[in-house]
Scaffold this motif. Structure first.
Motif, PDB file in Angstrom:
ATOM      1  N   ARG A 211      35.697   1.946  44.356  1.00  0.00           N
ATOM      2  CA  ARG A 211      35.713   2.705  45.600  1.00  0.00           C
ATOM      3  C   ARG A 211      36.773   2.138  46.543  1.00  0.00           C
ATOM      4  NH1 ARG A 211      32.443   6.299  47.824  1.00  0.00           N
ATOM      5  NH2 ARG A 211      30.732   5.882  46.379  1.00  0.00           N
ATOM      6  N   ALA A 212      37.604   3.031  47.036  1.00  0.00           N
ATOM      7  CA  ALA A 212      38.619   2.659  48.026  1.00  0.00           C
ATOM      8  C   ALA A 212      38.189   3.192  49.384  1.00  0.00           C
ATOM      9  CB  ALA A 212      39.972   3.247  47.635  1.00  0.00           C
ATOM     10  N   TYR A 213      38.391   2.388  50.410  1.00  0.00           N
ATOM     11  CA  TYR A 213      38.062   2.870  51.754  1.00  0.00           C
ATOM     12  C   TYR A 213      39.057   2.320  52.763  1.00  0.00           C
ATOM     13  CZ  TYR A 213      35.938  -1.716  52.603  1.00  0.00           C
ATOM     14  OH  TYR A 213      35.724  -3.062  52.741  1.00  0.00           O
ATOM     15  N   VAL A 214      39.236   3.094  53.827  1.00  0.00           N
ATOM     16  CA  VAL A 214      40.159   2.722  54.898  1.00  0.00           C
ATOM     17  C   VAL A 214      39.446   2.927  56.232  1.00  0.00           C
ATOM     18  CG1 VAL A 214      42.313   3.275  56.079  1.00  0.00           C
ATOM     19  CG2 VAL A 214      42.220   3.290  53.579  1.00  0.00           C
ATOM     20  N   ASP A 215      39.433   1.903  57.060  1.00  0.00           N
ATOM     21  CA  ASP A 215      38.877   2.012  58.411  1.00  0.00           C
ATOM     22  C   ASP A 215      39.981   2.414  59.380  1.00  0.00           C
ATOM     23  OD1 ASP A 215      36.335   1.343  57.598  1.00  0.00           O
ATOM     24  OD2 ASP A 215      36.580  -0.790  58.013  1.00  0.00           O
ATOM     25  N   VAL A 216      39.671   3.389  60.227  1.00  0.00           N
ATOM     26  CA  VAL A 216      40.655   3.915  61.176  1.00  0.00           C
ATOM     27  C   VAL A 216      40.145   3.674  62.592  1.00  0.00           C
ATOM     28  CG1 VAL A 216      41.977   5.932  61.892  1.00  0.00           C
ATOM     29  CG2 VAL A 216      41.277   5.692  59.503  1.00  0.00           C
ATOM     30  N   PRO A 217      40.640   2.639  63.287  1.00  0.00           N
ATOM     31  CA  PRO A 217      40.198   2.362  64.653  1.00  0.00           C
ATOM     32  C   PRO A 217      41.037   3.137  65.681  1.00  0.00           C
ATOM     33  CG  PRO A 217      41.576   0.561  63.874  1.00  0.00           C
ATOM     34  CD  PRO A 217      41.519   1.562  62.761  1.00  0.00           C
ATOM     35  N   VAL A 218      40.377   3.856  66.559  1.00  0.00           N
ATOM     36  CA  VAL A 218      41.060   4.589  67.631  1.00  0.00           C
ATOM     37  C   VAL A 218      40.434   4.196  68.969  1.00  0.00           C
ATOM     38  CG1 VAL A 218      41.656   6.520  66.126  1.00  0.00           C
ATOM     39  CG2 VAL A 218      39.491   6.556  67.387  1.00  0.00           C
ATOM     40  N   GLY A 219      41.098   4.575  70.036  1.00  0.00           N
ATOM     41  CA  GLY A 219      40.609   4.239  71.363  1.00  0.00           C
ATOM     42  C   GLY A 219      39.273   4.910  71.677  1.00  0.00           C
ATOM     43  N   ILE A 270      37.190   6.462  55.936  1.00  0.00           N
ATOM     44  CA  ILE A 270      37.408   7.440  54.887  1.00  0.00           C
ATOM     45  C   ILE A 270      37.357   6.705  53.550  1.00  0.00           C
ATOM     46  CG2 ILE A 270      39.928   7.204  55.156  1.00  0.00           C
ATOM     47  CD1 ILE A 270      40.182  10.103  54.161  1.00  0.00           C
ATOM     48  N   SER A 271      36.620   7.269  52.589  1.00  0.00           N
ATOM     49  CA  SER A 271      36.362   6.575  51.330  1.00  0.00           C
ATOM     50  C   SER A 271      36.579   7.519  50.161  1.00  0.00           C
ATOM     51  CB  SER A 271      34.928   6.036  51.307  1.00  0.00           C
ATOM     52  OG  SER A 271      34.595   5.530  50.037  1.00  0.00           O
ATOM     53  N   ALA A 272      36.992   6.950  49.016  1.00  0.00           N
ATOM     54  CA  ALA A 272      37.212   7.749  47.810  1.00  0.00           C
ATOM     55  C   ALA A 272      36.764   6.972  46.585  1.00  0.00           C
ATOM     56  CB  ALA A 272      38.688   8.131  47.678  1.00  0.00           C
ATOM     57  N   LYS A 273      36.058   7.653  45.692  1.00  0.00           N
ATOM     58  CA  LYS A 273      35.683   7.048  44.415  1.00  0.00           C
ATOM     59  C   LYS A 273      36.860   7.199  43.454  1.00  0.00           C
ATOM     60  CE  LYS A 273      31.501   7.552  42.879  1.00  0.00           C
ATOM     61  NZ  LYS A 273      30.263   8.103  42.246  1.00  0.00           N
ATOM     62  N   THR A 274      37.255   6.100  42.830  1.00  0.00           N
ATOM     63  CA  THR A 274      38.455   6.084  41.993  1.00  0.00           C
ATOM     64  C   THR A 274      38.134   5.609  40.583  1.00  0.00           C
ATOM     65  OG1 THR A 274      39.122   3.786  42.399  1.00  0.00           O
ATOM     66  CG2 THR A 274      39.700   5.420  44.085  1.00  0.00           C
ATOM     67  N   LEU A 275      39.132   5.712  39.726  1.00  0.00           N
ATOM     68  CA  LEU A 275      39.027   5.103  38.418  1.00  0.00           C
ATOM     69  C   LEU A 275      38.984   3.590  38.567  1.00  0.00           C
ATOM     70  CD1 LEU A 275      41.559   7.193  36.288  1.00  0.00           C
ATOM     71  CD2 LEU A 275      39.076   7.367  36.310  1.00  0.00           C
ATOM     72  N   PRO A 276      38.474   2.870  37.576  1.00  0.00           N
ATOM     73  CA  PRO A 276      38.388   1.413  37.681  1.00  0.00           C
ATOM     74  C   PRO A 276      39.737   0.767  38.001  1.00  0.00           C
ATOM     75  CG  PRO A 276      37.160   2.169  35.773  1.00  0.00           C
ATOM     76  CD  PRO A 276      37.881   3.363  36.309  1.00  0.00           C
ATOM     77  N   ALA A 283      43.831   3.228  48.274  1.00  0.00           N
ATOM     78  CA  ALA A 283      43.715   2.793  49.670  1.00  0.00           C
ATOM     79  C   ALA A 283      45.089   2.749  50.346  1.00  0.00           C
ATOM     80  CB  ALA A 283      43.049   1.420  49.729  1.00  0.00           C
ATOM     81  N   ARG A 284      46.098   2.264  49.632  1.00  0.00           N
ATOM     82  CA  ARG A 284      47.447   2.232  50.217  1.00  0.00           C
ATOM     83  C   ARG A 284      47.944   3.636  50.524  1.00  0.00           C
ATOM     84  NH1 ARG A 284      48.129  -2.137  46.447  1.00  0.00           N
ATOM     85  NH2 ARG A 284      48.838  -0.666  44.846  1.00  0.00           N
ATOM     86  N   GLU A 285      47.694   4.576  49.619  1.00  0.00           N
ATOM     87  CA  GLU A 285      48.128   5.949  49.848  1.00  0.00           C
ATOM     88  C   GLU A 285      47.363   6.578  51.013  1.00  0.00           C
ATOM     89  OE1 GLU A 285      50.532   9.169  49.332  1.00  0.00           O
ATOM     90  OE2 GLU A 285      50.652   7.207  48.331  1.00  0.00           O
ATOM     91  N   MET A 286      46.077   6.274  51.134  1.00  0.00           N
ATOM     92  CA  MET A 286      45.306   6.817  52.248  1.00  0.00           C
ATOM     93  C   MET A 286      45.824   6.279  53.579  1.00  0.00           C
ATOM     94  SD  MET A 286      41.311   7.302  51.127  1.00  0.00           S
ATOM     95  CE  MET A 286      40.974   5.576  50.812  1.00  0.00           C
ATOM     96  N   ARG A 287      46.198   5.012  53.616  1.00  0.00           N
ATOM     97  CA  ARG A 287      46.731   4.444  54.870  1.00  0.00           C
ATOM     98  C   ARG A 287      48.015   5.168  55.283  1.00  0.00           C
ATOM     99  NH1 ARG A 287      45.559  -0.460  52.019  1.00  0.00           N
ATOM    100  NH2 ARG A 287      43.570  -1.332  52.725  1.00  0.00           N
ATOM    101  N   LEU A 288      48.896   5.443  54.311  1.00  0.00           N
ATOM    102  CA  LEU A 288      50.127   6.163  54.632  1.00  0.00           C
ATOM    103  C   LEU A 288      49.822   7.558  55.171  1.00  0.00           C
ATOM    104  CD1 LEU A 288      52.378   5.219  51.553  1.00  0.00           C
ATOM    105  CD2 LEU A 288      52.622   4.411  53.914  1.00  0.00           C
ATOM    106  N   LYS A 289      48.887   8.244  54.533  1.00  0.00           N
ATOM    107  CA  LYS A 289      48.552   9.599  54.973  1.00  0.00           C
ATOM    108  C   LYS A 289      47.858   9.579  56.336  1.00  0.00           C
ATOM    109  CE  LYS A 289      48.261  11.733  50.386  1.00  0.00           C
ATOM    110  NZ  LYS A 289      49.352  12.701  50.666  1.00  0.00           N
TER     111      LYS A 289
END
Length: 305
Positions: A211-219, A270-276, A283-289
């Protein structure tokens, strides 16, 4: 005839009767008995190997354990392929071990039976072997412990070659697995040899899915609905992109909403289930997007994030 065949009254008596009480009848009877014992041992060994091979083949081609879970997307098929290959390798390894054990037991029993037919006393031999086994057992306790741990590791499919694991003593990619040791290569390229008996717990990052996840902190004053809409759009775009859906992502990414809340920051996840082992790439691609989408929407990240 009875004196000639004393102690061997079946085969020997038959031969002595055919050849008028020949004195060589006991020798021929013994040789024939030994040949029959060896032929029987080889036949039993072959049958045992065939049964083991059949069981191993059935275990290697059984249904995927992923069928127990709800699956969506083409990526789940890749997980099934990986699990099938792991199951096949594990079954073949266990089959090889079982075949060796069967050969040793069957042929060892045949050898002892032959020695007994040759009137060679096997009691001292068995006693010596028993004493030697006890001595080796006390002197090689760690080795026996490693082998037993390796056997259970293979049976339970705790990890395999190519998996990224945390074995306590080292963290890295598994390069080789034997009944005694596991060889790992860490992120710096250093190779670790870890004895199976010393591994008390294993964290496997490559089994089934990741599982990949990215935390997005905003004001704190940021419009929550706007941020959520942006993240939902990213999740939809990634799921609709064949490059991700067919190669690394198993299910549609999820937006968990507000993950943390403070007097100055709101954190979305935001989280995504991925291949092993693909979680870092996703996660890197999600951060760019996320960065690109927030800039387009005019939403700034929280200061210091």
């Amino acid at each position: 005839m009875s004196s000639v065949c004393e102690g061997d009254t079946l085969l020997c008596s038959t031969l002595a009767g055919l050849f008028d009480g020949a004195t060589w009848a006991p020798l021929v009877a013994t040789l024939i008995t030994i040949v029959l014992i060896l032929i029987l041992a080889i036949a039993i060994r072959k049958v045992a190997h065939r049964v083991i091979t059949r069981v191993v083949t059935r275990a290697a081609t059984g249904g995927s354990i992923m069928t127990r879970f709800r699956r969506t997307g083409a990526g789940s098929e890749s997980i099934d392929v990986l699990l099938h290959e792991r199951r096949k390798q594990r079954a073949e390894t266990m089959g090889s071990v079982l075949r060796h054990i069967a050969s040793i037991v069957i042929l060892g029993t045949a050898v002892l039976t032959v020695l007994d037919r040759l009137t060679i006393p096997i009691a001292p031999l068995l006693t010596s072997v028993g004493i030697l086994g006890v001595a080796i057992g006390f002197g090689a306790q760690e080795l026996v412990k490693d082998f037993i741990a390796g056997m259970f590791m293979l049976l339970e499919d705790q990890y395999g070659v190519g998996d990224v694991i945390d074995a306590g003593a080292a963290v890295g990619t598994v390069e080789a697995v034997t009944l005694r040791i596991t060889r790992l290569r860490d992120a710096d390229g250093r190779v670790w040899y870890v004895r199976n008996g010393t591994i008390t717990r294993v964290g496997n990052e490559s089994q089934g899915w990741s599982r990949a996840y990215v935390d997005v902190p905003v004001g704190y004053a940021t419009d929550v609905s706007a941020v959520r809409d942006v993240l939902e759009g990213i999740a939809k775009d990634m799921w609709d992109d064949p490059e991700f859906r067919e190669t690394v992502i198993v299910e549609r990414p999820d937006v968990f909403g507000v993950e943390q809340l403070s007097d100055s920051t709101i954190v979305f996840r935001i989280s995504a289930k991925t291949l092993p082992s693909k979680q870092a790439q996703v996660a890197r691609e999600m951060r760019l997007k996320v960065k690109s989408a927030l800039d387009t929407a005019g939403i700034a990240l929280a200061p210091g994030a």
